[in-house]
Write an enzyme that holds these catalytic residues in place. Sequence first.
Site, PDB file in Angstrom:
ATOM      1  N   GLY A   1       0.845  -1.203   0.000  1.00  0.00           N
ATOM      2  CA  GLY A   1       0.000   0.000   0.000  1.00  0.00           C
ATOM      3  C   GLY A   1       0.874   1.244   0.000  1.00  0.00           C
ATOM      4  O   GLY A   1       1.700   1.436   0.891  1.00  0.00           O
TER       5      GLY A   1
ATOM      6  N   ASP B   1      -6.132   2.533   7.914  1.00  0.00           N
ATOM      7  CA  ASP B   1      -7.541   2.101   7.940  1.00  0.00           C
ATOM      8  C   ASP B   1      -7.689   0.592   8.172  1.00  0.00           C
ATOM      9  O   ASP B   1      -8.688   0.138   8.724  1.00  0.00           O
ATOM     10  CB  ASP B   1      -8.221   2.436   6.593  1.00  0.00           C
ATOM     11  CG  ASP B   1      -8.505   3.925   6.445  1.00  0.00           C
ATOM     12  OD1 ASP B   1      -8.138   4.700   7.347  1.00  0.00           O
ATOM     13  OD2 ASP B   1      -9.086   4.302   5.400  1.00  0.00           O
TER      14      ASP B   1
ATOM     15  N   GLY C   1      -0.408   4.306   0.085  1.00  0.00           N
ATOM     16  CA  GLY C   1      -1.303   5.389   0.492  1.00  0.00           C
ATOM     17  C   GLY C   1      -0.616   6.216   1.566  1.00  0.00           C
ATOM     18  O   GLY C   1       0.616   6.273   1.642  1.00  0.00           O
ATOM     19  N   PHE C   2      -1.426   6.839   2.438  1.00  0.00           N
ATOM     20  CA  PHE C   2      -0.849   7.737   3.446  1.00  0.00           C
ATOM     21  C   PHE C   2       0.063   6.990   4.418  1.00  0.00           C
ATOM     22  O   PHE C   2       1.124   7.486   4.786  1.00  0.00           O
ATOM     23  CB  PHE C   2      -1.969   8.454   4.194  1.00  0.00           C
ATOM     24  CG  PHE C   2      -2.591   9.512   3.345  1.00  0.00           C
ATOM     25  CD1 PHE C   2      -2.015  10.765   3.268  1.00  0.00           C
ATOM     26  CD2 PHE C   2      -3.727   9.255   2.580  1.00  0.00           C
ATOM     27  CE1 PHE C   2      -2.563  11.750   2.463  1.00  0.00           C
ATOM     28  CE2 PHE C   2      -4.279  10.225   1.768  1.00  0.00           C
ATOM     29  CZ  PHE C   2      -3.697  11.474   1.703  1.00  0.00           C
ATOM     30  N   GLY C   3      -0.333   5.776   4.823  1.00  0.00           N
ATOM     31  CA  GLY C   3       0.501   5.021   5.755  1.00  0.00           C
ATOM     32  C   GLY C   3       1.765   4.519   5.070  1.00  0.00           C
ATOM     33  O   GLY C   3       2.888   4.794   5.504  1.00  0.00           O
TER      34      GLY C   3
ATOM     35  N   VAL D   1      -1.727  -7.386  -4.212  1.00  0.00           N
ATOM     36  CA  VAL D   1      -1.447  -8.496  -3.303  1.00  0.00           C
ATOM     37  C   VAL D   1      -2.705  -9.350  -3.194  1.00  0.00           C
ATOM     38  O   VAL D   1      -3.782  -8.841  -2.867  1.00  0.00           O
ATOM     39  CB  VAL D   1      -0.989  -7.974  -1.923  1.00  0.00           C
ATOM     40  CG1 VAL D   1      -0.903  -9.112  -0.926  1.00  0.00           C
ATOM     41  CG2 VAL D   1       0.344  -7.263  -2.075  1.00  0.00           C
TER      42      VAL D   1
ATOM     43  N   GLU E   1     -19.038  17.303   2.140  1.00  0.00           N
ATOM     44  CA  GLU E   1     -18.189  18.057   1.217  1.00  0.00           C
ATOM     45  C   GLU E   1     -18.673  17.885  -0.227  1.00  0.00           C
ATOM     46  O   GLU E   1     -18.731  18.834  -1.004  1.00  0.00           O
ATOM     47  CB  GLU E   1     -16.730  17.598   1.360  1.00  0.00           C
ATOM     48  CG  GLU E   1     -16.191  17.945   2.748  1.00  0.00           C
ATOM     49  CD  GLU E   1     -14.691  17.759   2.902  1.00  0.00           C
ATOM     50  OE1 GLU E   1     -14.136  16.865   2.241  1.00  0.00           O
ATOM     51  OE2 GLU E   1     -14.088  18.513   3.684  1.00  0.00           O
TER      52      GLU E   1
HETATM   53  C1  LIG Z   1     -13.286  10.591  -0.389  1.00  0.00           C
HETATM   54  C2  LIG Z   1     -12.467  10.499   0.865  1.00  0.00           C
HETATM   55  C3  LIG Z   1     -12.113  11.658   1.549  1.00  0.00           C
HETATM   56  C4  LIG Z   1     -11.343  11.582   2.704  1.00  0.00           C
HETATM   57  N1  LIG Z   1     -11.001  12.749   3.346  1.00  0.00           N
HETATM   58  C5  LIG Z   1     -10.220  12.695   4.452  1.00  0.00           C
HETATM   59  C6  LIG Z   1      -9.824  13.899   5.110  1.00  0.00           C
HETATM   60  O1  LIG Z   1     -10.171  14.998   4.687  1.00  0.00           O
HETATM   61  N2  LIG Z   1      -9.036  13.809   6.212  1.00  0.00           N
HETATM   62  C7  LIG Z   1      -8.627  12.593   6.716  1.00  0.00           C
HETATM   63  O2  LIG Z   1      -7.916  12.542   7.720  1.00  0.00           O
HETATM   64  N3  LIG Z   1      -9.007  11.429   6.124  1.00  0.00           N
HETATM   65  C8  LIG Z   1      -9.775  11.452   5.006  1.00  0.00           C
HETATM   66  N4  LIG Z   1     -10.158  10.283   4.386  1.00  0.00           N
HETATM   67  C9  LIG Z   1      -9.696   9.009   4.957  1.00  0.00           C
HETATM   68  C10 LIG Z   1      -8.275   8.704   4.531  1.00  0.00           C
HETATM   69  O3  LIG Z   1      -8.220   8.686   3.109  1.00  0.00           O
HETATM   70  C11 LIG Z   1      -7.789   7.378   5.061  1.00  0.00           C
HETATM   71  O4  LIG Z   1      -7.938   7.323   6.453  1.00  0.00           O
HETATM   72  C12 LIG Z   1      -6.326   7.156   4.716  1.00  0.00           C
HETATM   73  O5  LIG Z   1      -6.154   7.173   3.323  1.00  0.00           O
HETATM   74  C13 LIG Z   1      -5.828   5.841   5.299  1.00  0.00           C
HETATM   75  O6  LIG Z   1      -4.492   5.614   4.897  1.00  0.00           O
HETATM   76  P1  LIG Z   1      -4.022   4.138   4.547  1.00  0.00           P
HETATM   77  O7  LIG Z   1      -2.553   4.228   4.285  1.00  0.00           O
HETATM   78  O8  LIG Z   1      -4.507   3.201   5.600  1.00  0.00           O
HETATM   79  O9  LIG Z   1      -4.829   3.750   3.231  1.00  0.00           O
HETATM   80  P2  LIG Z   1      -4.851   4.451   1.797  1.00  0.00           P
HETATM   81  O10 LIG Z   1      -4.323   5.829   1.849  1.00  0.00           O
HETATM   82  O11 LIG Z   1      -6.232   4.244   1.295  1.00  0.00           O
HETATM   83  O12 LIG Z   1      -3.848   3.579   0.950  1.00  0.00           O
HETATM   84  C14 LIG Z   1      -4.067   2.228   0.679  1.00  0.00           C
HETATM   85  C15 LIG Z   1      -3.250   1.851  -0.537  1.00  0.00           C
HETATM   86  O13 LIG Z   1      -3.238   0.440  -0.656  1.00  0.00           O
HETATM   87  C16 LIG Z   1      -3.420   0.076  -2.003  1.00  0.00           C
HETATM   88  N5  LIG Z   1      -3.980  -1.273  -2.001  1.00  0.00           N
HETATM   89  C17 LIG Z   1      -5.175  -1.671  -1.510  1.00  0.00           C
HETATM   90  N6  LIG Z   1      -5.324  -2.991  -1.636  1.00  0.00           N
HETATM   91  C18 LIG Z   1      -4.191  -3.469  -2.209  1.00  0.00           C
HETATM   92  C19 LIG Z   1      -3.754  -4.752  -2.610  1.00  0.00           C
HETATM   93  N7  LIG Z   1      -4.484  -5.856  -2.394  1.00  0.00           N
HETATM   94  N8  LIG Z   1      -2.543  -4.859  -3.209  1.00  0.00           N
HETATM   95  C20 LIG Z   1      -1.772  -3.760  -3.435  1.00  0.00           C
HETATM   96  N9  LIG Z   1      -2.147  -2.520  -3.074  1.00  0.00           N
HETATM   97  C21 LIG Z   1      -3.341  -2.366  -2.463  1.00  0.00           C
HETATM   98  C22 LIG Z   1      -4.328   1.142  -2.554  1.00  0.00           C
HETATM   99  O14 LIG Z   1      -4.192   1.251  -3.970  1.00  0.00           O
HETATM  100  C23 LIG Z   1      -3.840   2.391  -1.829  1.00  0.00           C
HETATM  101  O15 LIG Z   1      -2.844   3.073  -2.553  1.00  0.00           O
HETATM  102  C24 LIG Z   1     -10.920  10.332   3.216  1.00  0.00           C
HETATM  103  C25 LIG Z   1     -11.275   9.160   2.533  1.00  0.00           C
HETATM  104  C26 LIG Z   1     -12.037   9.247   1.367  1.00  0.00           C
HETATM  105  C27 LIG Z   1     -12.398   7.987   0.645  1.00  0.00           C
END
Ligand SMILES: Cc1cc2nc3c(=O)[nH]c(=O)nc-3n(C[C@H](O)[C@H](O)[C@H](O)COP(=O)(O)OP(=O)(O)OC[C@H]3O[C@@H](n4cnc5c(N)ncnc54)[C@H](O)[C@@H]3O)c2cc1C
Length: 414
Positions: free
Chosen positions: A12, A301, A14-16, A80, A171
């Site tokens: 992943g 998340d 994403g943010f994490g 994955v 929003e």
């Molecule tokens: C529309 C929207 C608006 C939001 N606004 C806010 C906000 O204003 N403020 C705030 O604090 N939070 C906000 N959030 C919540 C925030 O986006 C999440 O809490 C945050 O992204 C969590 O980070 P993460 O690293 O857990 O997951 P993510 O940032 O979602 O990253 C997960 C990554 O894993 C990848 N992935 C998933 N499954 C697989 C797999 N099987 N194999 C390979 N890669 C995979 C995805 O492509 C993605 O890049 C919002 C969410 C949404 C949907």
Amino acid sequence: VSGASPRVVIVGAGFGGLTLARALRGTRFQVRLVDKNNYHLFTPLLYQVASALLDPAEIAQPVRKLIRGLDNCDFHQGTVVELDLDQRRVLTDQGSLDYDYLVLATGSTTNYFGNRSVEERSFGLKELPDGLSLRNRVLERFELSRWEQSASKRRAMLSFAIIGGGPTGVELAGALAELINLVLPKDYPDLNPHEPSVQLLEAADRLLGTFDPRLSQAALRALERKEVEVRLGAMVKEVREDELELEDGSHLTVGTVIWTAGVRGSGLATQLGTATSRQGRAPVGARLQLEGRPEVFLIGDLADAGGLPMLIPVAMQQAKYVARTLRDLEAGRQPAAFRYRDPGMMATIGRNAAVAQLGPIHLQGFLGWVMWLTVHLAKVVTFRARAIVLVNWAWEYFFYDRPIRLILRAGNNR
Ligand SMILES: Cc1cc2nc3c(=O)[nH]c(=O)nc-3n(C[C@H](O)[C@H](O)[C@H](O)COP(=O)(O)OP(=O)(O)OC[C@H]3O[C@@H](n4cnc5c(N)ncnc54)[C@H](O)[C@@H]3O)c2cc1C
């Protein structure tokens, strides 16, 4: 693990995941970052793609560009599909990677709570293609309405209902209402301004349930001023063609349904051999490790870390914590437990209106909006994107115009 560089696989970007890869810069860990997409998505502005204010490239950046300069990190694009925790191997649709430490940061997916009709007939707002599909849908409905002779059919066609009054729903409702009431009438001078409508449905008795009730009230008033019809205590039972049925038996005519009422931990949560929480997240211990697998960490998340909310600051703080913990483990030190510092929350409701809750400080209206703008602009990931976002925002603010009103079909778009 001692001797050679320990291999850390992060699933992943994403943010994490991205924060962790960056926090491991300059260490002796050999980092492999895996994501199904080749980009990192800035989710807070996804609703602005859906409402034709920003282009995808302004809120999504190629992972390779973001990790340039991290000498110990490489990126692999792949989904994955399976984890072999005993063999310490991650299996993707493209190949497999062995690890000494594994960090899962795959985030969450839309949760329809088992309601098939909602899943099949509504638009989501979670991933980048969702934003594009919705933009296409809104613009297409306006084009289509120009062929329709019956006023009642036009009204149905141009009615948009958002289900879920959390930050994303609020929003999006504000931004769609502004697109429809302020921008599109200039493109459609013959349009009867009473035909299009935006509704926001929330099952609870107030919007923004995690905010202070006074800010919920402020958000409600701001939306009503923008002509959004807000319905509280409205639990959706079934979505049909051009119609919604609520639990109380009432029916609403609605041409487009957008679901922002829930997310659940990503599918990988069910592969870890532990029971998942109500939100489909996998439980972790005080050090964010999977029980019985100290080499496997879960952040963001996906992880149920004592019920912390699914928010960016949680994912980012956990990522920085895991980077420190990995270094501690390598050095034979006992890592401290993870502690979350809550920086607050905000939601914007279109031009000049937002609510922000930053510890004891609660802001609303114009002040909240300025705060929201500043924080979000500062966080857009690269300087170039920040500059373009600023120009687009300023353009819209001063000219009541949104530049990106293109209906674009790409492969899997609805
Ligand atoms: C529309 C929207 C608006 C939001 N606004 C806010 C906000 O204003 N403020 C705030 O604090 N939070 C906000 N959030 C919540 C925030 O986006 C999440 O809490 C945050 O992204 C969590 O980070 P993460 O690293 O857990 O997951 P993510 O940032 O979602 O990253 C997960 C990554 O894993 C990848 N992935 C998933 N499954 C697989 C797999 N099987 N194999 C390979 N890669 C995979 C995805 O492509 C993605 O890049 C919002 C969410 C949404 C949907």
